[in-house]
Scaffold this active site. Structure first.
Site, mmCIF file in Angstrom:
data_model
loop_
_atom_site.group_PDB
_atom_site.id
_atom_site.type_symbol
_atom_site.label_atom_id
_atom_site.label_comp_id
_atom_site.label_asym_id
_atom_site.label_seq_id
_atom_site.Cartn_x
_atom_site.Cartn_y
_atom_site.Cartn_z
ATOM 1 N N ASP A 1 0.580 40.846 4.753
ATOM 2 C CA ASP A 1 -0.474 41.578 5.431
ATOM 3 C C ASP A 1 0.073 42.478 6.545
ATOM 4 O O ASP A 1 -0.571 43.434 6.960
ATOM 5 C CB ASP A 1 -1.483 40.575 5.995
ATOM 6 C CG ASP A 1 -2.783 41.236 6.391
ATOM 7 O OD1 ASP A 1 -3.293 42.032 5.586
ATOM 8 O OD2 ASP A 1 -3.279 40.977 7.500
ATOM 9 N N ARG A 2 1.245 42.132 7.039
ATOM 10 C CA ARG A 2 1.847 42.925 8.115
ATOM 11 C C ARG A 2 2.304 44.291 7.642
ATOM 12 O O ARG A 2 2.534 45.186 8.438
ATOM 13 C CB ARG A 2 3.060 42.199 8.700
ATOM 14 C CG ARG A 2 2.719 41.118 9.659
ATOM 15 C CD ARG A 2 2.164 41.656 10.942
ATOM 16 N NE ARG A 2 1.317 40.638 11.529
ATOM 17 C CZ ARG A 2 0.247 40.899 12.252
ATOM 18 N NH1 ARG A 2 -0.110 42.140 12.486
ATOM 19 N NH2 ARG A 2 -0.474 39.934 12.741
ATOM 20 N N ASN B 1 -9.581 42.487 8.754
ATOM 21 C CA ASN B 1 -10.000 43.869 8.931
ATOM 22 C C ASN B 1 -8.869 44.861 8.868
ATOM 23 O O ASN B 1 -9.064 46.048 9.027
ATOM 24 C CB ASN B 1 -10.693 44.036 10.285
ATOM 25 C CG ASN B 1 -12.052 43.381 10.262
ATOM 26 O OD1 ASN B 1 -12.662 43.252 9.211
ATOM 27 N ND2 ASN B 1 -12.505 42.948 11.417
ATOM 28 N N ARG B 2 -7.680 44.334 8.662
ATOM 29 C CA ARG B 2 -6.567 45.265 8.697
ATOM 30 C C ARG B 2 -6.659 46.283 7.569
ATOM 31 O O ARG B 2 -6.259 47.432 7.734
ATOM 32 C CB ARG B 2 -5.237 44.535 8.663
ATOM 33 C CG ARG B 2 -4.105 45.483 8.978
ATOM 34 C CD ARG B 2 -2.793 44.809 9.229
ATOM 35 N NE ARG B 2 -2.780 44.134 10.501
ATOM 36 C CZ ARG B 2 -2.546 42.843 10.633
ATOM 37 N NH1 ARG B 2 -2.304 42.127 9.588
ATOM 38 N NH2 ARG B 2 -2.562 42.295 11.815
ATOM 39 N N ALA B 3 -7.188 45.855 6.449
ATOM 40 C CA ALA B 3 -7.262 46.759 5.304
ATOM 41 C C ALA B 3 -8.014 48.043 5.667
ATOM 42 O O ALA B 3 -7.563 49.149 5.361
ATOM 43 C CB ALA B 3 -7.939 46.058 4.136
#
Lengths: 351, 677
Positions: free
Chosen positions: B191-192, B272-274
């Site tokens: 995810d990073r 919410n990073r997407a």
């Protein structure tokens, strides 16, 4: 005994032509990516690699440089030599023979990549980089016996530098990078376990050796070996001329190599084979052409022929046929031959 | 800089032989940059190139992960990024990096010479404002990954180690390349990486030919080759610069935000990073195009980059956790545990007592067999089952579907030091790798100095010792060694049921698929494996314990099914193999994986076969061997025998369909945070 250090002469090895060819080609062209020799015990694998030392050419290097940089090749110099080169400094040149550097399976990571000289640091209060095996291996042959038994993290660092030709060290307060371009030669006995596909792919070529099956030749092998054990000096003297011949052939091929040309159809062959056989990435194509060029040079020719391509394919493809860690690639050599013939004959038609 | 004055920014210089003798500017030009394969000369791989350039234009995208087969110019492109980047440079994190060089550590030179403890910054400092590149990122050791994760999240590197306490900024674009064959990344790390691109070789003949041609041209004269491409590189540099300038002008409209949220929602992404990454990517795309507004095409393209590694299967059960913004490890592991506690299927209780009902479809060889042998039954939809002849004889099933295996939560149980280099389990280690846990007084020749502890030990005597001009006098009795912890591969013995009952309804195919998946997992974690099958009257060691997972797979492929089910014999054989191996290597961490439905109809002696199996199971458990039971029971009516056996053996219990990792890359999840075994 004074002749204890005499290695078995390369030309005295009976049979195993494919293995010998692969090794010689790598000496001629260090950019071929090394060779992995697979086979049962007692098939002269290690003997051949060690015997290679006697055939290695001398080359020019910067005196005092821990990495043996080539004074004429700025692209692959260590930072010391490069800055000297760019500031137009002059190098003290010396000639040294290419070496076979051993990487023992038990080697620790710090010995392989190099590390901080702890004793020096504590006693003198200064940091000193202690070069490791990869530094020694620069411009030489790095030989790993039983390469499949190598510790995993050593394999990882090996992969790193084998890929880039640069060893980057970030450990124990040392931050440094130096050239590490070596010919990776590995031997292994497949019974002991296999090699990680990633490392496998790093070897330019793979040769499978089997023991000699022919009784007469087996006897010859034994006889030679006994004779060698009995009196190493006398035995190797028998091969002095052969060795010298081979050495000269290698040198000649080395000189010829830059002149070797390849036609567009050869490129087409390589690309087509890779597409049809569905190999990973582009390394196989590139290796195939380079190997074929080296084969041509060894034959004393300046143009790559279909036959060279076929020989090259035999060395370069077998280990690149697997798609996943397990899935076994079926190496369908007739397919390769077919493509080579197709493309080859298309050219003949065109002429 | 930080308020902590200890953090000195110091340019690292290359050594040989003495670091301090070298002029500082030399080292910066580390490996000969100008002789690298030119970025612009790489053929194809447009998506990869674009992903990298987008990150140069807008570092807020947060980096890129390039995954793909070997030999596809992944590393070449990243390493040559310097040529087109204007300000940022590529800082490499090699796999051999030790923690102290990554985070920064005590400066030995200064400390010894000056007698004052000072900080020497590491790679994370170098990477600040730059690109941090990790090649083979999936092979990076766990503790380094953890430190990077922390810093990547906060943008600040806080150092609390070896008696140093300080912090500095560390904001970087994280770029990783990897070959998925060698294992995947755990989801948190995944995810990073802002965006993700899969890399493949070209299938186009003309392109492939050109690839070879350029490579050979490069090799025969790197400098000339690079020179030829310089104008093109310069042009690209200007384009990037241009886009960088335009970036702040790009506006984000409400409708674009909404569209983004919808797309992300549809893809079931965690966190919410997407969305953020998609918006930033779309902004960069618009800027590259010279526009000030983001259009729908931008968002769609951005989704292609930002979603593939975040997309999840639609959750089956409504997991209504508030808002999994940062899916923390504990939380993930909790979810992991669930199936162990309770089997959602309610059939087991009712089914356990009535094996008789299941005789409907008898494998023909069962005349002599007790009922438990059969297993096929009234399945929900009536399917035609020809009790074909193949079941009389041995049959060899193909290998079924394979998948990524979930984390099996295996833990080292004792505190012995183990030497090894697998990835599954953390244990104490003597070798000079792994995380520095604490220091100790060395017992042998020292090779892993704990400098902080050594200094501390020497400190009290400084006023009375001869110093020979040095600030600190260290004697051999002060020396301390580092005690490190790392992962050890385990030795996994698979005991696979290959009796006739497994041959029905392609069940063996599923089982083989599952075992191959487990083997792949074992390969990636560097475990050693053994394979035992039991069928007919006895158990057979198909493969003694080996590192060659490849061979195990071959054995499995050729494994025939047919005959009775001597479960007890299988377990006993597994036990013997492990015991034997333990005699050779006492550090062994053995795991026995039983793949069976628990039904048995052949005993070792005269007795009830199942209680015999349970008895041996208990013995295995008492010997401290960890066990996992993979229940292959797929029938409508469940007997739950395997579960019963698992309880008896103190084993972890999985149904075969539970083995697959629920979320895409959770296979390699952090074991250290796993709850107790």
């Amino acid at each position: 005994m004074k002749n204890n250090n005499i290695v078995y002469p390369f030309t005295g090895i009976i049979g195993q032509e494919q293995m010998k060819k692969a090794l010689i080609l790598n000496v001629i062209n260090p950019l071929l990516g090394g060779v992995l020799i697979r086979g049962e015990k007692g098939t002269a694998k290690s003997t051949a690699v060690r015997a290679l030392a006697d055939l290695l050419p001398t080359r020019s290097q910067v005196e005092g440089c821990a990495f043996g940089c080539d004074p004429r090749e700025p692209a692959n110099m260590c930072s010391d030599c490069l800055s000297k080169y760019e500031s137009n400094g002059t190098f003290v040149e010396m000639f040294g023979r290419m070496k076979v550097v051993d990487l023992p399976v038990s080697a620790t990571e710090d010995r392989v990549v190099g590390t901080l000289d702890i004793e020096y640091a504590i006693k003198k209060g200064e940091k000193k980089f202690e070069p490791g095996i990869l530094a020694q291996a620069n411009r030489n042959i790095l030989y790993v016996d039983e390469v499949n038994l190598l510790d995993d993290h050593i394999v990882d660092v090996l992969l790193d530098s084998a890929a880039m030709g640069v060893n980057t060290i970030e450990r124990e307060g040392v931050s440094y990078s130096h050239p590490a371009r070596f010919i990776l030669v590995g031997t292994m006995n497949p019974e002991e376990g296999d090699l990680r596909p990633q490392l496998l792919d790093r070897f330019g070529m793979v040769v499978d050796v089997i023991g000699e099956r022919d009784t007469a030749r087996r006897i010859e092998v034994i006889r030679n070996r006994l004779e060698y054990e009995n009196n190493k000096e006398m035995f190797s003297n028998k091969f002095i001329d052969d060795q010298q011949d081979l050495r000269e052939r290698i040198l000649k091929a080395k000189k010829l190599l830059p002149k070797v040309q390849f036609g567009d159809d050869m490129l087409e062959m390589a690309a087509k084979i890779s597409i049809e056989l569905d190999v990973d990435g582009h390394r196989a194509d590139i290796a195939m052409i380079k190997t074929a060029m080296t084969i041509a040079a060894f034959k004393g020719l300046t143009a790559v022929s279909s036959a060279d391509m076929q020989e090259a394919a035999e060395l370069v493809l077998p280990h690149r046929m697997r798609r996943t860690p397990f899935e076994e690639g079926i190496f369908n050599f007739s397919k390769v031959e077919q493509i080579i013939n197709e493309v080859g004959s298309a050219r003949d038609d065109a002429i | 800089m930080t308020p902590f004055s200890q953090c000195e920014s110091k340019e690292k210089s290359g050594p040989v032989p003495l670091l301090k003798d070298r002029p500082k500017n030399v080292s910066k030009a580390a490996p000969p940059r100008s002789y690298r394969f030119p970025f612009v000369a790489v053929i194809g791989q447009e998506k990869v190139k674009k992903a990298l350039l987008l990150n140069l234009v807008n570092p807020k995208i947060g980096g890129v992960l390039l995954a793909g087969e070997k030999g596809t110019a992944k590393s070449t492109l990243v390493r040559s990024l310097n040529q087109v980047a204007n300000e940022m440079k590529v800082v490499e994190l090699p796999l051999n990096a030790t923690e102290d060089r990554v985070i920064g550590s005590i400066d030995i030179e200064k400390t010894v010479a000056g007698g004052k403890r000072s900080f020497e910054s590491g790679i994370l400092k170098k990477a600040d404002g730059n690109i941090l590149y990790i090649d083979e990122v999936n092979l990076l050791s766990e503790h380094i990954v953890n430190s990077i994760l922390e810093v990547a999240a906060s943008g600040v590197n806080r150092v609390e180690r070896e008696g140093i306490s300080c912090e500095h900024d560390s904001k970087f674009v994280l770029i990783g390349t990897m070959n998925p064959e060698e294992g995947f990344l755990r989801s948190q790390f995944l995810d990073r990486f802002g965006i993700y691109v899969e890399v493949g070789g070209s299938k186009n003949l003309a392109e492939r030919k050109e690839v070879i041609r350029r490579r050979l041209a490069f090799e025969s004269g790197p400098a000339e080759f690079a020179g030829k491409w310089e104008t093109e590189a310069a042009e690209l540099r200007n384009q990037v610069l241009d886009a960088q300038k335009k970036l702040p002008l790009v506006k984000i409209s409400e409708s674009i935000l909404k569209l983004t949220a919808d797309i992300v929602n549809e893809a079931c992404c965690a966190g919410n990073r997407a969305e953020l990454v998609m918006i930033e990517t779309a902004r960069a795309l618009a800027a590259c195009d010279g526009r000030q507004n983001i259009n729908i095409a931008d968002i769609k393209e951005a989704a292609e980059y930002a979603l593939p590694h975040r997309k999840r299967e639609k959750p089956e059960e409504p997991e209504s956790r508030e808002d999994e913004q940062e899916p923390s490890q504990e939380e993930n592991d909790d979810q992991n545990q669930e199936p162990d506690d309770e089997q959602p299927d309610d059939q087991e209780d009712g089914g356990a007592e009535e094996p008789e009902n299941q005789q409907q479809e008898q494998p023909p060889e069962t005349e002599a067999d007790p009922p438990a042998e059969s297993d096929d039954d009234e399945s929900p939809e009536p399917e035609e089952q020809e009790p074909d002849l193949s079941e009389i004889m041995d049959q060899i099933d193909a290998i079924g579907r394979t998948f990524i295996v979930r984390n099996l939560n295996i833990k080292a149980i004792d505190r012995k030091k183990r030497k090894g280099d697998g990835k599954r389990i953390k244990t104490k280690t003597d070798a000079k790798k792994g995380q520095y846990i604490k220091s100790m007084i060395p017992q042998h020749k020292i090779n892993d100095l704990a400098f902080d502890a050594t200094l501390r030990a020497a400190a009290p005597f400084q006023s009375v010792r001869e110093k020979n001009g040095l600030a600190v006098s260290i004697r051999s009795e002060d020396i301390r060694e580092k005690l490190r912890e790392k992962r050890t591969g385990s030795t996994i013995v698979f005991v696979v049921d290959a009796s006739g009952s497994m041959g029905a309804k392609k069940r063996m195919e599923t089982v083989k698929g599952a075992v191959v998946s487990l083997l792949t997992d074992a390969y990636q974690k560097r475990d050693r494996v053994g394979l035992i099958s039991f069928r007919k009257k006895e158990a057979e060691v198909l493969l003694n314990i080996t590192r060659s997972v490849d061979m195990a797979q071959k054995c499995l492929r050729d494994l025939p099914t047919g005959g009775k089910t001597p479960l007890a014999a299988g377990l006993l054989k597994g036990y013997e193999v492990i015991k034997n191996e333990q005699r050779k290597n006492e550090d062994l961490l053995p795991i026995l994986v039983l793949v069976s439905d628990g039904r048995t109809n052949a005993a070792l002696m005269d007795g009830d076969p199942f209680s015999e199996a349970k008895e041996i199971g208990q013995r295995i458990s008492a010997a401290g061997i960890q066990t996992i039971v993979v229940d292959t029971e797929v029938d409508f009516i469940k007997l739950g025998l395997a579960k019963e056996l698992a309880a008896c053996m103190n084993a972890r219990y999985y149904r075969i369909e539970d083995l697959a990792a629920d979320v895409l890359a959770d296979a390699v999840r952090d074991l250290s945070n796993a709850s107790s075994f």
